[in-house]
Design a protein around this motif. Structure first.
Motif, PDB file in Angstrom:
ATOM      1  N   THR A  23       0.853  -1.192   0.000  1.00 33.06           N
ATOM      2  CA  THR A  23       0.000   0.000   0.000  1.00 33.06           C
ATOM      3  C   THR A  23       0.890   1.244   0.000  1.00 33.06           C
ATOM      4  OG1 THR A  23       0.017   0.144   2.389  1.00 33.06           O
ATOM      5  CG2 THR A  23      -1.733  -1.207   1.391  1.00 33.06           C
ATOM      6  N   ILE A  24       0.286   2.388  -0.248  1.00 37.62           N
ATOM      7  CA  ILE A  24       1.065   3.623  -0.240  1.00 37.62           C
ATOM      8  C   ILE A  24       1.666   3.880   1.150  1.00 37.62           C
ATOM      9  CG2 ILE A  24      -1.026   5.037   0.022  1.00 37.62           C
ATOM     10  CD1 ILE A  24       2.296   6.048  -1.721  1.00 37.62           C
ATOM     11  N   GLU A  25       0.938   3.504   2.204  1.00 46.68           N
ATOM     12  CA  GLU A  25       1.479   3.701   3.561  1.00 46.68           C
ATOM     13  C   GLU A  25       2.740   2.855   3.750  1.00 46.68           C
ATOM     14  OE1 GLU A  25      -1.812   3.070   2.999  1.00 46.68           O
ATOM     15  OE2 GLU A  25      -2.409   5.164   3.291  1.00 46.68           O
TER      16      GLU A  25
ATOM     17  N   ARG B 187       5.565   4.358   1.772  1.00 44.75           N
ATOM     18  CA  ARG B 187       6.093   5.543   2.473  1.00 44.75           C
ATOM     19  C   ARG B 187       7.058   5.138   3.588  1.00 44.75           C
ATOM     20  NH1 ARG B 187       0.812   8.033   2.865  1.00 44.75           N
ATOM     21  NH2 ARG B 187       0.618   9.273   0.965  1.00 44.75           N
TER      22      ARG B 187
ATOM     23  N   ARG C 113      -1.414   2.248 -11.247  1.00 46.89           N
ATOM     24  CA  ARG C 113      -1.553   2.550  -9.815  1.00 46.89           C
ATOM     25  C   ARG C 113      -2.085   3.964  -9.682  1.00 46.89           C
ATOM     26  NH1 ARG C 113       1.455  -0.506  -5.104  1.00 46.89           N
ATOM     27  NH2 ARG C 113       0.283   1.068  -3.939  1.00 46.89           N
TER      28      ARG C 113
ATOM     29  N   ASP D 283      -2.160   5.692  -7.225  1.00 44.17           N
ATOM     30  CA  ASP D 283      -1.330   6.489  -6.314  1.00 44.17           C
ATOM     31  C   ASP D 283       0.115   6.616  -6.807  1.00 44.17           C
ATOM     32  OD1 ASP D 283      -0.616   3.860  -5.985  1.00 44.17           O
ATOM     33  OD2 ASP D 283      -1.090   3.753  -3.846  1.00 44.17           O
TER      34      ASP D 283
ATOM     35  N   GLU E 275       1.807   9.668  -5.624  1.00 45.51           N
ATOM     36  CA  GLU E 275       2.148   9.593  -4.192  1.00 45.51           C
ATOM     37  C   GLU E 275       3.394   8.733  -3.975  1.00 45.51           C
ATOM     38  OE1 GLU E 275       0.756  11.346  -1.677  1.00 45.51           O
ATOM     39  OE2 GLU E 275      -0.112  12.312  -3.432  1.00 45.51           O
ATOM     40  N   ILE E 276       3.526   7.701  -4.790  1.00 45.66           N
ATOM     41  CA  ILE E 276       4.708   6.833  -4.670  1.00 45.66           C
ATOM     42  C   ILE E 276       5.971   7.636  -5.024  1.00 45.66           C
ATOM     43  CG2 ILE E 276       5.884   4.804  -5.635  1.00 45.66           C
ATOM     44  CD1 ILE E 276       3.097   3.510  -5.972  1.00 45.66           C
TER      45      ILE E 276
END
Ligand code: SF4
Length: 353
Positions: A55-57, A60, A82, A84, A87-88
């Motif tokens: 996941t993005i979390e 991160r 994706r 996100d 965000e990645i």
């Protein structure tokens, strides 16, 4: 740090790797997703219907705890699938203060407006250099046949054209065509080049990157497939391509030409032309968090979730040490892919002469 300082820092790390073993990797090859809407004759990634990808979390956390990467390849599958992806890219940009180069391939099958929007957002992050590799395996009908999708050639041309326009606004973006030479397109490179040239007269041979189709259990999942070109013919075709490329003082062109010379050697001998720098300068991280030496070496070192996303715990583990010992003893798999080759070349600067 400004872009030129980050470039110099990356060059210094590569130079250092000529004289001593690196304590940690500077290049990350990260498959952000195995989802893919293509149906290539050379790869089985598209057959996987992946579940439980990072996941993005989690990404991160990984970026925060391993903030030393200077060069990151975000690959797939199709990375733009994706939602996100921006965000990645942002997670790595914010954590990796020395990040100079980010690269990303695309099969050009996503909605082009969406890709342009996401690309603009990524470019606004100000990563000093961002290169998109537009996959292209043939002229119109040939490319569509190899990729299994009608109209894919035209979409690839549109994506390339869109990035050319973006280049006028963003100095940090570039695009190259990625040509995978396989048994399905051997002998067809020049015709492919001419097909692109008709649409983009300014394109040069330096705007193409050639790879040989290779089998990989842990990445392409294509080890059972008969995809390799005739290596003798492939060597001649790459040699021809090399004669067409211009020489320049640009370090990227010097390294790319050295990569191609070694690709000829690999095609002629079937053996890796240089010692691997896997698990020294680079690693392959798949979309579930599994760590491997490279995309071509199915030897799992561990999973980043088992070590609370801190790669150093895997880096100094017994399985990692065993891989390094095997490389030292000449027991690396036969491979020559751009994911690994550049680190090998820059870790042995004499090979660039
Ligand atoms: S080669 Fe790329 S586009 Fe083709 S199936 Fe594999 S991941 Fe998808």
């Amino acid at each position: 740090m400004a872009g030129t300082a980050k470039m110099a820092s990356l060059a210094m790390t590569a130079l250092k790797s000529n004289f001593s073993s690196l304590k940690r990797p500077y290049k990350l090859n990260f498959c952000v997703t195995y989802w893919c809407q293509s149906a290539c004759l050379t790869c089985k990634i598209y057959e996987i219907r992946p579940k439980g990808e990072l996941t993005i979390e989690e990404i991160r956390k990984f970026a925060e705890r391993n903030s030393y990467f200077q060069w990151i390849e975000l690959t797939g599958g199709e990375p733009f699938l994706r939602s996100d992806i921006v965000e990645i890219a942002k997670a790595f940009k914010e954590s990796c203060k020395d990040l100079y180069l980010m690269t990303m391939p695309t099969n050009s099958l996503c909605n082009i407006s969406m890709v342009e929007k996401r690309l603009r957002e990524i470019l606004s992050l100000q990563i000093p250099r961002f290169v998109v590799t537009v996959s292209l395996d043939g002229w119109r009908e040939l490319h569509d046949k190899i990729r299994g999708v009608q109209g894919n050639f035209d979409k690839a041309m549109q994506v390339y054209g869109m990035i050319q326009k973006l280049k006028k606004e963003h100095m940090n973006v570039d695009a190259v065509f990625g040509y995978t030479m396989s048994k399905f397109n051997q002998g067809q490179f020049e015709q492919t080049y001419q097909a692109v040239k008709q649409l983009y007269p300014d394109v040069t041979y330096n705007d193409f990157h050639i790879n040989l189709a290779q089998a990989s259990e842990n990445y392409y999942k294509n080890e059972e497939m008969d995809i390799r070109p005739d290596y003798g013919m492939a060597a001649k075709e790459v040699e021809y391509f090399l004669t067409k490329r211009s020489r320049s003082a640009d370090p990227m062109i010097i390294i790319e030409n050295a990569f191609l010379k070694k690709l000829v050697e690999f095609a002629k001998t079937g053996k890796s032309p240089m010692r691997s720098r896997s698990l020294e300068a680079s690693l392959y991280l798949d979309s579930w968090g599994n760590v491997y030496p490279s995309i071509m070496w199915n030897r799992k070192i561990g999973n980043i979730k088992e070590v609370d996303y801190d790669l150093s715990k895997l880096w100094h583990s017994e399985p990692a040490k065993e891989v390094r010992k095997d490389i030292k003893d000449g027991k690396q798999p036969s491979e020559w892919t751009s994911c690994e080759a550049y680190q090998a070349l820059t870790g042995n600067m004499l090979s660039l002469l």
